[in-house]
Design a protein around this motif. Structure first.
Motif, PDB file in Angstrom:
ATOM      1  N   PHE A   1      -7.144   1.379 -68.747  1.00 23.55           N
ATOM      2  CA  PHE A   1      -6.235   0.068 -68.872  1.00 23.55           C
ATOM      3  C   PHE A   1      -6.542  -0.176 -67.284  1.00 23.55           C
ATOM      4  O   PHE A   1      -6.046  -1.448 -67.145  1.00 23.55           O
ATOM      5  N   TYR A   2      -6.813   0.497 -66.383  1.00 20.76           N
ATOM      6  CA  TYR A   2      -7.133   0.204 -65.043  1.00 20.76           C
ATOM      7  C   TYR A   2      -8.217  -1.102 -65.071  1.00 20.76           C
ATOM      8  O   TYR A   2      -7.966  -1.895 -64.231  1.00 20.76           O
ATOM      9  N   TYR A   3      -9.158  -0.515 -65.825  1.00 20.54           N
ATOM     10  CA  TYR A   3     -10.275  -1.390 -65.669  1.00 20.54           C
ATOM     11  C   TYR A   3     -10.053  -2.721 -66.558  1.00 20.54           C
ATOM     12  O   TYR A   3     -10.489  -4.015 -65.939  1.00 20.54           O
ATOM     13  N   ILE A   4      -9.407  -2.794 -67.688  1.00 18.73           N
ATOM     14  CA  ILE A   4      -8.902  -4.117 -68.266  1.00 18.73           C
ATOM     15  C   ILE A   4      -7.930  -4.925 -67.384  1.00 18.73           C
ATOM     16  O   ILE A   4      -8.075  -6.079 -67.341  1.00 18.73           O
ATOM     17  N   LYS A   5      -6.795  -3.967 -66.597  1.00 22.25           N
ATOM     18  CA  LYS A   5      -6.143  -4.843 -65.936  1.00 22.25           C
ATOM     19  C   LYS A   5      -6.518  -5.341 -64.658  1.00 22.25           C
ATOM     20  O   LYS A   5      -6.491  -6.484 -64.250  1.00 22.25           O
ATOM     21  N   SER A   6      -7.785  -4.637 -63.973  1.00 30.16           N
ATOM     22  CA  SER A   6      -8.409  -5.364 -62.855  1.00 30.16           C
ATOM     23  C   SER A   6      -9.178  -6.409 -63.386  1.00 30.16           C
ATOM     24  O   SER A   6      -9.380  -7.615 -62.834  1.00 30.16           O
ATOM     25  N   ILE A   7      -9.984  -6.497 -64.548  1.00 30.63           N
ATOM     26  CA  ILE A   7     -10.617  -7.618 -65.049  1.00 30.63           C
ATOM     27  C   ILE A   7      -9.754  -8.720 -65.217  1.00 30.63           C
ATOM     28  O   ILE A   7      -9.860  -9.933 -64.825  1.00 30.63           O
ATOM     29  N   ASN A   8      -8.603  -8.357 -65.776  1.00 31.41           N
ATOM     30  CA  ASN A   8      -7.638  -9.362 -66.325  1.00 31.41           C
ATOM     31  C   ASN A   8      -7.093 -10.044 -64.893  1.00 31.41           C
ATOM     32  O   ASN A   8      -6.868 -11.376 -64.802  1.00 31.41           O
ATOM     33  N   ASP A   9      -6.625  -9.196 -63.931  1.00 32.69           N
ATOM     34  CA  ASP A   9      -6.236  -9.746 -62.619  1.00 32.69           C
ATOM     35  C   ASP A   9      -7.328 -10.789 -62.167  1.00 32.69           C
ATOM     36  O   ASP A   9      -6.694 -11.869 -61.626  1.00 32.69           O
ATOM     37  N   ALA A  10      -8.571 -10.673 -62.083  1.00 29.20           N
ATOM     38  CA  ALA A  10      -9.429 -11.339 -61.735  1.00 29.20           C
ATOM     39  C   ALA A  10      -9.444 -12.630 -62.310  1.00 29.20           C
ATOM     40  O   ALA A  10      -9.632 -13.884 -61.783  1.00 29.20           O
ATOM     41  N   LYS A  11      -9.386 -12.594 -63.732  1.00 25.05           N
ATOM     42  CA  LYS A  11      -9.423 -13.636 -64.495  1.00 25.05           C
ATOM     43  C   LYS A  11      -8.183 -14.570 -64.132  1.00 25.05           C
ATOM     44  O   LYS A  11      -8.104 -15.809 -64.036  1.00 25.05           O
ATOM     45  N   VAL A  12      -7.018 -13.962 -63.886  1.00 26.04           N
ATOM     46  CA  VAL A  12      -5.799 -14.763 -63.633  1.00 26.04           C
ATOM     47  C   VAL A  12      -5.730 -15.701 -62.518  1.00 26.04           C
ATOM     48  O   VAL A  12      -5.222 -16.616 -62.208  1.00 26.04           O
ATOM     49  N   SER A  13      -6.240 -14.640 -61.559  1.00 22.63           N
ATOM     50  CA  SER A  13      -6.115 -15.229 -60.274  1.00 22.63           C
ATOM     51  C   SER A  13      -7.465 -16.546 -59.942  1.00 22.63           C
ATOM     52  O   SER A  13      -7.090 -17.543 -59.760  1.00 22.63           O
ATOM     53  N   ARG A  14      -8.392 -16.360 -60.861  1.00 20.75           N
ATOM     54  CA  ARG A  14      -9.453 -17.565 -60.877  1.00 20.75           C
ATOM     55  C   ARG A  14      -8.828 -18.688 -61.839  1.00 20.75           C
ATOM     56  O   ARG A  14      -8.807 -19.891 -61.285  1.00 20.75           O
ATOM     57  N   TYR A  15      -8.110 -18.435 -62.810  1.00 22.98           N
ATOM     58  CA  TYR A  15      -7.479 -19.439 -63.676  1.00 22.98           C
ATOM     59  C   TYR A  15      -6.442 -20.160 -62.781  1.00 22.98           C
ATOM     60  O   TYR A  15      -6.204 -21.314 -62.872  1.00 22.98           O
ATOM     61  N   PHE A  16      -5.737 -19.235 -62.089  1.00 26.68           N
ATOM     62  CA  PHE A  16      -4.272 -19.966 -61.162  1.00 26.68           C
ATOM     63  C   PHE A  16      -4.935 -20.837 -59.884  1.00 26.68           C
ATOM     64  O   PHE A  16      -4.547 -22.115 -59.947  1.00 26.68           O
TER      65      PHE A  16
END
Length: 596
Positions: free
Chosen positions: A99-114
Motif C-alpha cells: 500500500f505504501y508503493y501504491i500510495k507513493s505512485i498515486n501521490d506522484a500522479k495526483v501532484s502531477r495532475y494538480f
C-alpha cells in the motif's frame, strides 16, 4: 448549508478539491489502508510478548489477555501460536509495503495532475483575458505568478497532501489505541491539544511572513523585468549600478522574510521532540505507577501512542511549512478570480474572411473619464490601404487596437462585413489579422519557426513558407545562410538587422494567410534606406490585403488609397495623399516640415 460550513472551516481542502475532485479521497483511502496495515502489524507484538512471557516447557502456545485482537482471532479460529503470529505480522507488514508503493505512485500522479491542471487552467484563462485589463496590470506580478508562484503552489500542495496523510495516520493510530486501551487515546488527544496550543502563535507569524514574501517577490520580478528591458538606457546613462541597488534592496527584503520563516521552522523543529519525549515519559510513569498495567500492554500501547504523537508533531510542523505558502495560494486564487472577472466577452458568429468592409459608426472609447476616441465614423473597404496620421496622442494606436479587436468600444458600433464585433468570435477574426509594429516580435527560434510559429514541416507548410519569404523579399537572405531556414535568430533577433526583423515579421503574417494587415509604426525605427526597401515590400502587397498603416513618416503613406488625419481623438480630414494636402492646412504643414 453543509457546503457553506465546508468552505468556511475547510477552505484549504475546498481549494485543492476544486482541482482534484475524487482524487483527494483516493489519497485518503490509500493512506488509511497503509496505516491500518501498519497498525495491525504493530498489534501483533502484543500476543508475541504475551506468548513469550507465558511460554513454558517449549510450548508454542499460551494464554493471552483479552483485547480486540485476541477476541477477533478467537472468533475466526486462528490459534495463538508463535508461528501463526509471526506469519500474520509478516503478512500485515508486506501489505503495508504494498500500500505504501501504491500510495507513493498515486501521490506522484495526483501532484502531477494538480500542477498540470492548475497551469493549464490559468493559461486558458490568461489567453482569454481582455487586453484592456492586461495593459493596466502589473507585468512583473503576472510573470512572478505564472512562474515562481505556480512552483510554490506545487510545494504548498505537497505539504497539504502530507498534512492530510498525517491526519489520517493519527486517526488510524487513535482507533487502535482506543481498541487497546481508551486511556491512551485520551492521552493522544490531550497531547495534540498541547501541541496546538504551543504552535498556534507560530502559525500567525508564519502566515504574515508568507503574505509579505509574495508581495516582495512580485516587486522583485517587476524591477528585474525593467532592468533587463531598459538595460541599454541604464548602461548608456551610467545609472545601471544605481538601479541595481534598487534590485538589491528587493533581494534583501525577500531574504529577510525567508530568514524569518527559517527561524520559525527552526523553533518548530527544536521543540517538537522534547515535547514528544516529555509526553511519552509521562505516559510511562502513569501506566507503571498509577494504572499498574502489564509490561506487554504498556510496550504495545506506547508503540501506538508514540506513532500517533509522532504523526501529530509531524502534522504540526508540516502545517507550519504549509502556512508559509498560504500567501501563494491566496495570490493564485486572487489572480484566477481576476482572470474570470476580466474575461474577454466573445460572440458566437464565426469569421471566415473580409468580404466587404470595416466600419466605425460613431465610435467612442475612454479609460475612465479620459476620452481618447470621440465619435469617429470611418469606412475601410476590402483590399483598401488606409493610413492613420496625426500627432502623438491623437488616438491612432487606440483606433488600431479597436480595429484589431483588442479593445471594445465604449459607445457606437464597429462592424465587420456588416456584423457587429460584439457578435463575432474574436479568435476566428484575429486569426485573419496580421500585426507588425516597430517593436518587432522575434522568438529565440529558427527562421522557419519564427515565420510559421512552429507549424509542422509538411510539404504544404514548406511551400507556404517559401512563398511567404519570397513575397517578403527574405528568400535571398535565407538562402545565403549556412543553415538556411533552420538558422537560429537568437534572443529578440540579435542576429538580424532592423530591416531583416521587419521582413521576418511580414513573412510571418503572409504565412498566416491574413486578409487584414496592420502596420503600427512598422518602419519608424529603421534608417531611410532600409525604410525605403520595406516600404517597397509593403507597396507590393497593396490591393492583395486590407492594409491599415500608422505612420509618423509621411513618405511611407504616399501611395495609400486613403489618408486619415486625426487630432484629439477625432478625424479632421481624409482623402488620398494629394487631396488631403490640398484640403487640410494642418496636413500640408506636416508635409512641409518633413520636406516631402
Amino acid at each position: 448549508m453543509f457546503k457553506a460550513f465546508i468552505r468556511k472551516y475547510f477552505k484549504n481542502f475546498t481549494y485543492f478539491y476544486q482541482y482534484l475532485r475524487h482524487r483527494i479521497f483516493v489519497v485518503i483511502l490509500l493512506t488509511f489502508l497503509f496505516g491500518a496495515m501498519d497498525g495491525l502489524g504493530l498489534s501483533m507484538f502484543l500476543p508475541l510478548f504475551q506468548i513469550a512471557a507465558n511460554k513454558e516447557s517449549g510450548e508454542a502456545t499460551a494464554a493471552v489477555e483479552d483485547n480486540f485482537l485476541t477476541n477477533f482471532f478467537t472468533s475466526v479460529g486462528i490459534e495463538f501460536s508463535l508461528l501463526n503470529m509471526l506469519i500474520l505480522m509478516v503478512a500485515f507488514f508486506s501489505f503495508k509495503g504494498l500500500f505504501y508503493y501504491i500510495k507513493s505512485i498515486n501521490d506522484a500522479k495526483v501532484s502531477r495532475y494538480f500542477i498540470v491542471s492548475t497551469r493549464k487552467n490559468l493559461l486558458e484563462k490568461f489567453s482569454r483575458l481582455s487586453f484592456r485589463y492586461f495593459i493596466k496590470s502589473d507585468v512583473g506580478a503576472i510573470q512572478n505568478l505564472m512562474t515562481n508562484e505556480i512552483n510554490n503552489l506545487l510545494y504548498a500542495f505537497r505539504d497539504y497532501l502530507i498534512i492530510i496523510q498525517k491526519g489520517v495516520m493519527v486517526i488510524v493510530y487513535m482507533i487502535f489505541a482506543f481498541a487497546m486501551n481508551a486511556e491512551f487515546a485520551i492521552l493522544i488527544i490531550l497531547g495534540g491539544l498541547l501541541f496546538n496550543f504551543i504552535f498556534q502563535w507560530l502559525y500567525k507569524i508564519t502566515m504574515s511572513a508568507s503574505r509579505k514574501l509574495v508581495k516582495e517577490s512580485n516587486n522583485y520580478q517587476g524591477t528585474i523585468i525593467q532592468l533587463v528591458s531598459n538595460f541599454k538606457y541604464l548602461k548608456a546613462t551610467g545609472f545601471v549600478r544605481d538601479y541595481a541597488k534598487r534590485v538589491t534592496g528587493n533581494i534583501e527584503s525577500i531574504e529577510s522574510v525567508n530568514y524569518r520563516l527559517a527561524k520559525i521552522g527552526s523553533v518548530t523543529g527544536a521543540i517538537r521532540e522534547p515535547i514528544l519525549i516529555f509526553v511519552v515519559a509521562s505516559v510511562i510513569l502513569l501506566q507503571v505507577y498509577v494504572r499498574d498495567s502489564a509490561l506487554s500492554t504498556i510496550i504495545v500501547s506506547l508503540l501506538f501512542f508514540y506513532r500517533a504523537l509522532t504523526n501529530v508533531t509531524d502534522l504540526q510542523a508540516q502545517y507550519n511549512y504549509f502556512l508559509g505558502k498560504v500567501g501563494t495560494m491566496e495570490n493564485v486564487a486572487s489572480f484566477s478570480k481576476d482572470l474570470d472577472a476580466n474575461r474577454e466577452v466573445n460572440g458566437k458568429v464565426n469569421y471566415e474572411k473580409l468580404h466587404s468592409s470595416l466600419s466605425f459608426q460613431n465610435v467612442t472609447f475612454a479609460y475612465g473619464d479620459h476620452h481618447i476616441i470621440k465619435g469617429i465614423n470611418l469606412d475601410i473597404a476590402k483590399n483598401q490601404t488606409v493610413a492613420l496620421v496625426g500627432e502623438s496622442g491623437s488616438g491612432k494606436s487606440t483606433m488600431v487596437n479597436i480595429l484589431a479587436g483588442l479593445l471594445n468600444t465604449n459607445g457606437g458600433k464597429y462592424y465587420i462585413n456588416g456584423e457587429s464585433l460584439e457578435n463575432l468570435d474574436k479568435y476566428s477574426f484575429q486569426k485573419r489579422v496580421g500585426y507588425i509594429s516597430q517593436d518587432t516580435v522575434i522568438f529565440n527560434a529558427s527562421i522557419y519557426n519564427n515565420v510559421t510559429l512552429w507549424a509542422e514541416k509538411t510539404p504544404e507548410n514548406l511551400k507556404r513558407f517559401e512563398d511567404a519569404i519570397h513575397r517578403a523579399h527574405l528568400a535571398t537572405f535565407v538562402g545565403a545562410l549556412p543553415d538556411k531556414s533552420d538558422t537560429l535568430l537568437g534572443n529578440n533577433g540579435i542576429n538580424l538587422s532592423g530591416g531583416q526583423k521587419q521582413r521576418v515579421s511580414i513573412a510571418r503574417e503572409l504565412f498566416k494567410e491574413v486578409d487584414i494587415l496592420i502596420l503600427d509604426e512598422a518602419t519608424s525605427a529603421l534608417d531611410s534606406e532600409t525604410e525605403k526597401i520595406i516600404q517597397e515590400n509593403i507597396d507590393a502587397l497593396k490591393g492583395q490585403f486590407t492594409i491599415i498603416i500608422i505612420a509618423h513618416r509621411l513618405a511611407t503613406v504616399r501611395n495609400a488609397d486613403k489618408v486619415v488625419l486625426m487630432s484629439d481623438g477625432q478625424i479632421i480630414g481624409s482623402g488620398d495623399f494629394e487631396e488631403l494636402k490640398n484640403s487640410s492646412l494642418k496636413f500640408k504643414k506636416m508635409v512641409q516640415l518633413q520636406e516631402l
